[in-house]
Design a protein around this motif. Sequence first.
Motif, mmCIF file in Angstrom:
data_model
loop_
_atom_site.group_PDB
_atom_site.id
_atom_site.type_symbol
_atom_site.label_atom_id
_atom_site.label_comp_id
_atom_site.label_asym_id
_atom_site.label_seq_id
_atom_site.Cartn_x
_atom_site.Cartn_y
_atom_site.Cartn_z
ATOM 1 N N GLU A 3 -11.079 -10.006 -0.711
ATOM 2 C CA GLU A 3 -9.844 -9.801 0.070
ATOM 3 C C GLU A 3 -8.428 -10.062 -0.615
ATOM 4 O O GLU A 3 -8.696 -10.556 -1.522
ATOM 5 C CB GLU A 3 -10.108 -10.894 1.249
ATOM 6 C CG GLU A 3 -10.846 -10.579 2.398
ATOM 7 C CD GLU A 3 -10.646 -11.798 3.516
ATOM 8 O OE1 GLU A 3 -11.796 -12.037 4.127
ATOM 9 O OE2 GLU A 3 -9.602 -12.320 3.609
ATOM 10 N N PHE B 221 -12.260 -1.954 -1.502
ATOM 11 C CA PHE B 221 -10.892 -1.307 -1.577
ATOM 12 C C PHE B 221 -10.872 0.379 -1.871
ATOM 13 O O PHE B 221 -9.975 0.962 -2.346
ATOM 14 C CB PHE B 221 -9.936 -1.981 -2.524
ATOM 15 C CG PHE B 221 -9.972 -3.238 -2.498
ATOM 16 C CD1 PHE B 221 -10.491 -4.282 -3.038
ATOM 17 C CD2 PHE B 221 -9.135 -3.808 -1.093
ATOM 18 C CE1 PHE B 221 -10.369 -5.722 -2.810
ATOM 19 C CE2 PHE B 221 -8.856 -5.200 -0.915
ATOM 20 C CZ PHE B 221 -9.792 -6.140 -1.727
ATOM 21 N N GLU C 34 -7.101 2.040 -5.905
ATOM 22 C CA GLU C 34 -6.709 1.751 -4.449
ATOM 23 C C GLU C 34 -6.254 0.252 -4.410
ATOM 24 O O GLU C 34 -5.387 -0.198 -3.643
ATOM 25 C CB GLU C 34 -7.671 2.312 -3.528
ATOM 26 C CG GLU C 34 -7.391 1.963 -1.984
ATOM 27 C CD GLU C 34 -6.027 2.703 -1.836
ATOM 28 O OE1 GLU C 34 -5.337 3.708 -2.294
ATOM 29 O OE2 GLU C 34 -5.527 2.235 -0.656
ATOM 30 N N PHE C 35 -7.171 -0.576 -4.894
ATOM 31 C CA PHE C 35 -6.941 -2.048 -4.808
ATOM 32 C C PHE C 35 -5.715 -2.333 -5.608
ATOM 33 O O PHE C 35 -4.877 -3.135 -4.796
ATOM 34 C CB PHE C 35 -8.122 -2.778 -5.622
ATOM 35 C CG PHE C 35 -7.647 -4.384 -5.920
ATOM 36 C CD1 PHE C 35 -7.175 -4.586 -7.390
ATOM 37 C CD2 PHE C 35 -7.586 -5.179 -5.091
ATOM 38 C CE1 PHE C 35 -6.767 -5.589 -7.824
ATOM 39 C CE2 PHE C 35 -6.965 -6.671 -5.432
ATOM 40 C CZ PHE C 35 -6.521 -6.634 -6.630
ATOM 41 N N ARG D 179 -3.099 -0.643 -5.721
ATOM 42 C CA ARG D 179 -2.086 -0.188 -4.876
ATOM 43 C C ARG D 179 -1.742 -0.876 -3.749
ATOM 44 O O ARG D 179 -0.767 -1.461 -3.231
ATOM 45 C CB ARG D 179 -2.474 1.480 -4.525
ATOM 46 C CG ARG D 179 -1.203 2.134 -3.799
ATOM 47 C CD ARG D 179 -1.703 3.193 -2.865
ATOM 48 N NE ARG D 179 -2.490 3.021 -1.931
ATOM 49 C CZ ARG D 179 -1.836 2.631 -0.378
ATOM 50 N NH1 ARG D 179 -0.755 2.498 -0.359
ATOM 51 N NH2 ARG D 179 -2.862 2.200 0.354
ATOM 52 N N ARG D 180 -2.810 -1.540 -3.272
ATOM 53 C CA ARG D 180 -2.673 -2.314 -1.928
ATOM 54 C C ARG D 180 -2.346 -3.671 -2.214
ATOM 55 O O ARG D 180 -1.749 -4.530 -1.530
ATOM 56 C CB ARG D 180 -4.111 -2.331 -1.302
ATOM 57 C CG ARG D 180 -4.432 -1.418 -0.423
ATOM 58 C CD ARG D 180 -5.474 -1.504 0.619
ATOM 59 N NE ARG D 180 -6.242 -0.503 0.698
ATOM 60 C CZ ARG D 180 -7.535 -0.563 1.269
ATOM 61 N NH1 ARG D 180 -7.846 -1.782 1.980
ATOM 62 N NH2 ARG D 180 -8.392 0.356 1.251
ATOM 63 N N MET E 256 1.154 -3.184 -2.430
ATOM 64 C CA MET E 256 1.926 -3.430 -1.166
ATOM 65 C C MET E 256 1.746 -4.685 -0.762
ATOM 66 O O MET E 256 3.058 -4.878 -0.073
ATOM 67 C CB MET E 256 1.110 -2.401 -0.346
ATOM 68 C CG MET E 256 1.620 -1.862 0.752
ATOM 69 S SD MET E 256 0.367 -1.245 2.178
ATOM 70 C CE MET E 256 -0.104 -2.596 2.596
ATOM 71 N N HIS E 257 1.033 -5.430 -0.902
ATOM 72 C CA HIS E 257 1.222 -6.873 -0.325
ATOM 73 C C HIS E 257 2.478 -7.559 -0.944
ATOM 74 O O HIS E 257 2.934 -8.062 -0.105
ATOM 75 C CB HIS E 257 -0.021 -7.588 -0.360
ATOM 76 C CG HIS E 257 -1.237 -7.225 0.552
ATOM 77 N ND1 HIS E 257 -2.006 -6.333 0.716
ATOM 78 C CD2 HIS E 257 -1.156 -8.047 1.646
ATOM 79 C CE1 HIS E 257 -2.810 -6.236 1.590
ATOM 80 N NE2 HIS E 257 -2.291 -7.418 2.409
#
Lengths: 233, 246
Positions: free
Chosen positions: A167, A134, A139-140, A142-143, A146-147
């Motif tokens: 994942e 990520f 960043e992980f 943040r993502r 986002m999910h």
Amino acid sequence: MLSRLGCLARHGTRLPALVLTRPTLVTRRIHTLPALPYPLEAGLLPVFTPKQLNLHYKKHHLAVVQNSNRLIHGTKYEHMDTEIIMKLAAGDASGAAILNQCAEVWNHDFFWKCMTPGGSPPSKNLEHHLAVHFQSFEEFQRRFKMHAMSLFGSGWVWLVLRDRQLEILTTVQGGCPLLHRDVHPLLGLDVWEHAYYADYENRRGDYVDNWLKVVDWKGVDERFNKALEDDQW
Amino acid sequence: MSFVSKAFSRAARAFTPAVRPITSVASPLAPGVFSDPLVAGFATAMQSYTLPDLPYDYAALEPVISADIMKLHHQKHHAAYVNNLNAALEKYAAAEAKRDLQGMIQQQSAIKFNGGGHVNHSIFWTNLTPKGQASSAPSGKLAKAIETEWGSVDKFISTFNTQTGAIQGSGWGWLGLNKESGRLQIHTMANQDPLSTAGLVPLLGIDVWEHAYYLQYKNARPDYLKAIWQIVNWKNVEERLTQASP
């Protein structure tokens, strides 16, 4: 036959080694509300006030435990391990309600273990692996958020290991990561409205921000290492 | 293509009659700020959706639905659907103007989620009415149709509540009209999927997303479903049936 073996095992009778395959196959399974790894009365600040935690645990989780037990009573599923119930019910047209309730039992059981008061930091090894997949630990996060924000309706967001890759996976309604092939769940977040509504109303973003502060990365680490080990065979 | 002719063709496309129906004028809630100044001027031709007012006060549906829930449900949830719908439509329009098919497709789930949310809630608010003003039972054509289908209003409500209570997670229970057969049907939908996608005309919808009842009923969805029939606006349901019937 299996339940008889289970009975024998519980009474401490020694069985030939051949018969004892996976321990779960000989263990009779009735769902129970697990003990929380932290005191209910204190809530789990900053993410859950005692009121919200109590609602989620004592009302929702308990309800799915009771519903699942009621649904499997007197059926072929009654003596099976939760994971096996889910996998069999997934292929059974009349097993939808059983599947959903058992999935939510497993999900909630897992959820409480993902958190700890004050959170705990990830190991250097896990941080490194998160950075590989990520770009960085931040960043992980943040993502992952986002999910969680883009999941419409009810569901869960997971960090999983699949084919030795980290994942982010989402499941909707009463879905469970165990129903996905070769997936090892490492971390899970409940984004059904009941999980945060009392404290946050519709502000799911604030809920996720606070939840990230209580993640027990040490536990994630243990599951990650075990998953890598399991995948070797 | 020169800058001027590009602008001209974009303008020509903006003034082409829209395929989708324009339902309301742009509202202060969704001022429709567009990043591209050339499109901005023409954007008023593409009118945004607005949050409808409730036909009653926030506290009017007490004690069945609390004022807190009504306020949150209307001002936060429904308003968010409207705002997000307008934002998605804006992005869709921009993609359409550039003939960016992938960009258009990317907006479709947001339009479905949020557009569905707007459609459903707009119907929902009219389906409910304060307890004192609610007629206790359907009458006329609606009553006859319900009795034909389920034998009695009580049986209808019990069937409706069973099916709606069984929805996993977020969704709606609907009483709909099948125009082809002329018959009424109970049908549940997941998330904010509009009933129209199931080929039925929506007459009465009950929201069973947790936000619809959680603050008051906690996880006791069956209690909420039992209580809500005290404030169902049967007149409104009948009007919808009349409008939809040939």
